[in-house]
Design a protein around this motif. Structure first.
Motif, PDB file in Angstrom:
ATOM      1  N   ASP A 131       0.821  -1.211   0.000  1.00  0.00           N
ATOM      2  CA  ASP A 131       0.000   0.000   0.000  1.00  0.00           C
ATOM      3  C   ASP A 131       0.859   1.266   0.000  1.00  0.00           C
ATOM      4  OD1 ASP A 131      -2.384  -1.293  -0.138  1.00  0.00           O
ATOM      5  OD2 ASP A 131      -2.975  -0.964   1.944  1.00  0.00           O
ATOM      6  N   VAL A 132       2.025   1.222   0.613  1.00  0.00           N
ATOM      7  CA  VAL A 132       2.903   2.396   0.587  1.00  0.00           C
ATOM      8  C   VAL A 132       3.364   2.681  -0.835  1.00  0.00           C
ATOM      9  CG1 VAL A 132       5.152   3.281   1.300  1.00  0.00           C
ATOM     10  CG2 VAL A 132       3.671   2.196   2.974  1.00  0.00           C
ATOM     11  N   VAL A 133       3.738   1.630  -1.555  1.00  0.00           N
ATOM     12  CA  VAL A 133       4.148   1.793  -2.959  1.00  0.00           C
ATOM     13  C   VAL A 133       2.997   2.383  -3.773  1.00  0.00           C
ATOM     14  CG1 VAL A 133       4.922   0.588  -5.034  1.00  0.00           C
ATOM     15  CG2 VAL A 133       5.781  -0.115  -2.785  1.00  0.00           C
ATOM     16  N   GLU A 134       1.778   1.866  -3.545  1.00  0.00           N
ATOM     17  CA  GLU A 134       0.605   2.357  -4.265  1.00  0.00           C
ATOM     18  C   GLU A 134       0.297   3.800  -3.890  1.00  0.00           C
ATOM     19  OE1 GLU A 134      -3.073   2.942  -6.262  1.00  0.00           O
ATOM     20  OE2 GLU A 134      -1.267   1.760  -6.652  1.00  0.00           O
ATOM     21  N   GLY A 135       0.395   4.127  -2.608  1.00  0.00           N
ATOM     22  CA  GLY A 135       0.097   5.487  -2.172  1.00  0.00           C
ATOM     23  C   GLY A 135       1.016   6.514  -2.798  1.00  0.00           C
ATOM     24  N   ILE A 136       2.294   6.203  -2.864  1.00  0.00           N
ATOM     25  CA  ILE A 136       3.263   7.128  -3.474  1.00  0.00           C
ATOM     26  C   ILE A 136       3.028   7.231  -4.984  1.00  0.00           C
ATOM     27  CG2 ILE A 136       5.710   7.491  -3.965  1.00  0.00           C
ATOM     28  CD1 ILE A 136       6.285   6.225  -1.219  1.00  0.00           C
ATOM     29  N   ALA A 137       2.736   6.090  -5.617  1.00  0.00           N
ATOM     30  CA  ALA A 137       2.469   6.094  -7.057  1.00  0.00           C
ATOM     31  C   ALA A 137       1.220   6.911  -7.375  1.00  0.00           C
ATOM     32  CB  ALA A 137       2.308   4.667  -7.563  1.00  0.00           C
ATOM     33  N   ALA A 138       0.186   6.757  -6.562  1.00  0.00           N
ATOM     34  CA  ALA A 138      -1.046   7.509  -6.783  1.00  0.00           C
ATOM     35  C   ALA A 138      -0.818   9.002  -6.608  1.00  0.00           C
ATOM     36  CB  ALA A 138      -2.121   7.028  -5.809  1.00  0.00           C
ATOM     37  N   TRP A 139      -0.008   9.363  -5.634  1.00  0.00           N
ATOM     38  CA  TRP A 139       0.296  10.776  -5.412  1.00  0.00           C
ATOM     39  C   TRP A 139       1.049  11.356  -6.624  1.00  0.00           C
ATOM     40  CZ3 TRP A 139       5.084  13.301  -4.850  1.00  0.00           C
ATOM     41  CH2 TRP A 139       4.987  14.635  -4.441  1.00  0.00           C
ATOM     42  N   ARG A 140       2.008  10.611  -7.143  1.00  0.00           N
ATOM     43  CA  ARG A 140       2.785  11.087  -8.282  1.00  0.00           C
ATOM     44  C   ARG A 140       1.921  11.190  -9.539  1.00  0.00           C
ATOM     45  NH1 ARG A 140       8.149   7.328  -7.233  1.00  0.00           N
ATOM     46  NH2 ARG A 140       9.193   8.739  -5.758  1.00  0.00           N
ATOM     47  N   GLU A 141       0.990  10.255  -9.682  1.00  0.00           N
ATOM     48  CA  GLU A 141       0.142  10.218 -10.881  1.00  0.00           C
ATOM     49  C   GLU A 141      -1.137  11.025 -10.726  1.00  0.00           C
ATOM     50  OE1 GLU A 141      -0.418   6.033 -11.486  1.00  0.00           O
ATOM     51  OE2 GLU A 141       1.750   5.653 -11.512  1.00  0.00           O
ATOM     52  N   LYS A 142      -1.281  11.666  -9.554  1.00  0.00           N
ATOM     53  CA  LYS A 142      -2.437  12.519  -9.268  1.00  0.00           C
ATOM     54  C   LYS A 142      -3.764  11.782  -9.492  1.00  0.00           C
ATOM     55  CE  LYS A 142      -0.101  16.924 -10.148  1.00  0.00           C
ATOM     56  NZ  LYS A 142       1.258  16.327 -10.103  1.00  0.00           N
ATOM     57  N   ARG A 143      -3.877  10.608  -8.873  1.00  0.00           N
ATOM     58  CA  ARG A 143      -5.092   9.809  -8.954  1.00  0.00           C
ATOM     59  C   ARG A 143      -5.426   9.267  -7.573  1.00  0.00           C
ATOM     60  NH1 ARG A 143      -3.499   4.632  -8.261  1.00  0.00           N
ATOM     61  NH2 ARG A 143      -1.378   4.054  -8.917  1.00  0.00           N
ATOM     62  N   ALA A 144      -6.624   8.736  -7.442  1.00  0.00           N
ATOM     63  CA  ALA A 144      -7.021   8.123  -6.180  1.00  0.00           C
ATOM     64  C   ALA A 144      -6.292   6.793  -5.996  1.00  0.00           C
ATOM     65  CB  ALA A 144      -8.525   7.890  -6.147  1.00  0.00           C
TER      66      ALA A 144
END
Length: 257
Positions: A238-251
């Motif tokens: 989930d940490v990997v996903e959270g950072i990726a979502a932040w970078r990609e500006k998505r939920a």
């Protein structure tokens, strides 16, 4: 008929006291079902948030005085060598977010169970009471937990008089977090549960555990435990996903892994 029902949808588990004909008074059978429901929620990987609610007009009438055997649970061991944690409200370790949606009278064990929920949402019809002292017996777990949630004199008002307080008074005390009209109770609880599922579930649990355990730790021990939990949570997907979502500006799309 199950005395406590368990349903899970969209990561939200609903645990419902289902003995309305007895005002949801807790007897041995209901206690067994309730403990099983909380254990199921704890172990259900798809369940991230729980709502505790009740069928009928009464949230919980407390212990069943007509059928009291096993109402506080069963205890292994003999004489004094007995465990003191045998249910959710007596301190079962559970770090997923929990919500109580309370309507009508909430008495004794009912209040104790509500005290263990992170968020108490009450209908204006709700009342809260610990009537044990009016029967000549002390309140134990409620007396331990209530002063942690409200001011001392407010706790003693409930514990030492045995008289019920209104939902409005309970909110003034800090026992109730949010007060709503009766027809809004379930929707309000579910809306808040959905809001909670928008955050990373494992990070939530780590955060709640830090808050829970450090209450009895010194500062240095608290920080070191917190930093350890940061490492544990930091190793999740989930940490990997959270950072990726932040970078990609998505939920983010949490998996609880």
């Amino acid at each position: 008929m199950a005395l406590v029902t368990y349903e899970c949808e969209d990561h939200i588990a609903t645990i419902t006291l289902n003995r309305p004909e007895a005002r949801n008074a807790i007897n041995g059978a209901l206690r067994q079902d309730l403990n099983a429901a909380w254990e199921r929620f704890r172990d259900d990987e798809d369940a991230w948030v729980a709502i505790l609610t009740a069928a009928g007009d009464v949230f919980c009438a407390g212990g069943d005085l007509k059928d009291g055997e096993g109402s506080v649970g069963t205890f292994a061991g003999t004489f004094w060598e007995k465990p003191t944690i045998n249910s959710f409200e007596s301190g079962m370790e559970l770090f997923k977010p929990t919500i109580a949606a309370v309507h009508g009278p909430c008495v004794g064990y009912g209040v104790t169970g509500v005290l263990f929920c992170d968020f108490v949402i009450a209908s204006t019809t709700a009342t809260f009471s610990f009537p044990e002292v009016t029967l000549g017996v002390p309140t134990i777990v409620g007396a331990i937990r209530l002063p942690e949630r409200v001011r001392w004199a407010d706790a003693m008002e409930l514990l030492l008089t045995g008289k019920p307080v209104s939902a409005e008074r309970a909110k003034e005390m800090g026992l109730v977090w949010r007060l709503v009209e009766p027809e809004e109770l379930q929707d309000t609880a579910r809306t808040w549960a959905r809001t909670l599922t928008e955050a990373a579930p494992l990070a939530q649990r780590a955060t709640k555990e830090v808050a829970w355990r450090t209450a009895n730790m010194g500062w240095i021990e608290s920080v070191r435990f917190g930093e350890t939990m940061r490492k544990v949570a930091g190793a999740t997907q989930d940490v990997v996903e959270g950072i990726a979502a932040w970078r990609e500006k998505r939920a983010p799309r949490w998996r609880g892994r």
